[in-house]
Design a protein around this motif. Sequence first.
Motif, PDB file in Angstrom:
ATOM      1  N   THR A   1       0.839  -1.200   0.000  1.00 44.59           N
ATOM      2  CA  THR A   1       0.000   0.000   0.000  1.00 44.59           C
ATOM      3  C   THR A   1       0.871   1.246   0.000  1.00 44.59           C
ATOM      4  N   LEU A   2       0.342   2.279  -0.616  1.00 46.52           N
ATOM      5  CA  LEU A   2       0.955   3.606  -0.584  1.00 46.52           C
ATOM      6  C   LEU A   2      -0.014   4.491   0.183  1.00 46.52           C
ATOM      7  N   GLU A   3       0.456   5.119   1.261  1.00 47.55           N
ATOM      8  CA  GLU A   3      -0.393   5.953   2.096  1.00 47.55           C
ATOM      9  C   GLU A   3       0.157   7.367   2.137  1.00 47.55           C
ATOM     10  N   ALA A   4      -0.754   8.339   2.044  1.00 49.43           N
ATOM     11  CA  ALA A   4      -0.360   9.746   2.079  1.00 49.43           C
ATOM     12  C   ALA A   4      -1.329  10.501   2.976  1.00 49.43           C
ATOM     13  N   ASP A   5      -0.785  11.344   3.856  1.00 46.80           N
ATOM     14  CA  ASP A   5      -1.617  12.178   4.723  1.00 46.80           C
ATOM     15  C   ASP A   5      -1.855  13.516   4.053  1.00 46.80           C
ATOM     16  N   LEU A   6      -3.132  13.811   3.782  1.00 44.52           N
ATOM     17  CA  LEU A   6      -3.533  15.059   3.140  1.00 44.52           C
ATOM     18  C   LEU A   6      -4.050  16.008   4.216  1.00 44.52           C
ATOM     19  N   TYR A   7      -3.423  17.175   4.340  1.00 42.85           N
ATOM     20  CA  TYR A   7      -3.800  18.172   5.343  1.00 42.85           C
ATOM     21  C   TYR A   7      -4.402  19.373   4.634  1.00 42.85           C
ATOM     22  N   ASP A   8      -5.581  19.788   5.082  1.00 40.27           N
ATOM     23  CA  ASP A   8      -6.261  20.918   4.441  1.00 40.27           C
ATOM     24  C   ASP A   8      -6.381  22.132   5.354  1.00 40.27           C
ATOM     25  N   GLY A   9      -5.686  22.127   6.473  1.00 37.32           N
ATOM     26  CA  GLY A   9      -5.745  23.246   7.409  1.00 37.32           C
ATOM     27  C   GLY A   9      -6.699  23.012   8.552  1.00 37.32           C
ATOM     28  N   SER A  10      -7.619  22.047   8.392  1.00 39.56           N
ATOM     29  CA  SER A  10      -8.559  21.765   9.471  1.00 39.56           C
ATOM     30  C   SER A  10      -8.315  20.390  10.091  1.00 39.56           C
ATOM     31  N   ASP A  11      -7.946  19.407   9.281  1.00 38.43           N
ATOM     32  CA  ASP A  11      -7.730  18.048   9.761  1.00 38.43           C
ATOM     33  C   ASP A  11      -6.967  17.269   8.689  1.00 38.43           C
ATOM     34  N   VAL A  12      -6.652  16.028   8.998  1.00 38.98           N
ATOM     35  CA  VAL A  12      -5.908  15.166   8.079  1.00 38.98           C
ATOM     36  C   VAL A  12      -6.817  14.042   7.596  1.00 38.98           C
ATOM     37  N   VAL A  13      -6.733  13.744   6.304  1.00 40.56           N
ATOM     38  CA  VAL A  13      -7.382  12.579   5.721  1.00 40.56           C
ATOM     39  C   VAL A  13      -6.267  11.738   5.112  1.00 40.56           C
ATOM     40  N   THR A  14      -6.236  10.453   5.444  1.00 38.03           N
ATOM     41  CA  THR A  14      -5.226   9.564   4.888  1.00 38.03           C
ATOM     42  C   THR A  14      -5.741   8.964   3.592  1.00 38.03           C
ATOM     43  N   LEU A  15      -4.959   9.114   2.543  1.00 36.38           N
ATOM     44  CA  LEU A  15      -5.292   8.540   1.238  1.00 36.38           C
ATOM     45  C   LEU A  15      -4.512   7.240   1.102  1.00 36.38           C
ATOM     46  N   VAL A  16      -5.194   6.153   0.759  1.00 36.99           N
ATOM     47  CA  VAL A  16      -4.554   4.840   0.672  1.00 36.99           C
ATOM     48  C   VAL A  16      -4.792   4.251  -0.712  1.00 36.99           C
ATOM     49  N   TRP A  17      -3.701   3.952  -1.405  1.00 38.46           N
ATOM     50  CA  TRP A  17      -3.778   3.273  -2.691  1.00 38.46           C
ATOM     51  C   TRP A  17      -3.328   1.839  -2.469  1.00 38.46           C
ATOM     52  N   LEU A  18      -4.248   0.896  -2.651  1.00 39.12           N
ATOM     53  CA  LEU A  18      -3.948  -0.514  -2.455  1.00 39.12           C
ATOM     54  C   LEU A  18      -3.246  -1.074  -3.677  1.00 39.12           C
ATOM     55  N   GLY A  19      -2.222  -1.893  -3.447  1.00 41.56           N
ATOM     56  CA  GLY A  19      -1.502  -2.534  -4.538  1.00 41.56           C
ATOM     57  C   GLY A  19      -0.520  -1.635  -5.263  1.00 41.56           C
ATOM     58  N   ARG A  20      -0.207  -0.492  -4.703  1.00 39.05           N
ATOM     59  CA  ARG A  20       0.714   0.448  -5.359  1.00 39.05           C
ATOM     60  C   ARG A  20       1.966   0.636  -4.509  1.00 39.05           C
ATOM     61  N   ARG A  21       3.098   0.710  -5.175  1.00 42.97           N
ATOM     62  CA  ARG A  21       4.357   0.981  -4.492  1.00 42.97           C
ATOM     63  C   ARG A  21       4.773   2.438  -4.663  1.00 42.97           C
TER      64      ARG A  21
END
Length: 126
Positions: free
Chosen positions: A69-89
């Motif tokens: 999995t490839l995981e990225a934390d997206l911050y928009d100034g109010s909170d964080v949403v984790t984006l997860v791409w399954l099967g990706r390096r």
Amino acid sequence: MTTDESRVSLRRILQRFTASEAEIDAQELRRESAECGGVPAQQCSRGQLVSVAGRLRTVVYTPRTNLPTLEADLYDGSDVVTLVWLGRRHIAGIEPGRHLTARGRVAVRDDRKVIYNPYYELDSPK
């Protein structure tokens, strides 16, 4: 300019001078997210189909034996949403500091907001 308007503008000026760099950055990210039509991450709830916009804070590849999995934390100034791409390096352009808009259904994992395999658009570098 009325007295109330002058007080509001004076208050904004004082807040700009007394705010920390992180607070100013968060305000700017919230403004940019709203301009892109993004829902504030703080208002996202489980099961909701959303569009969020912000800056990637971290990008982590998690090697697993059966499903990387490839995981990225997206911050928009109010909170964080984790984006997860399954099967990706690796995904070209997905790197810390990059601005993007992601769309998908919000899930909750370990009390964190997550969007699995989101549709995304990279914003042009600033």
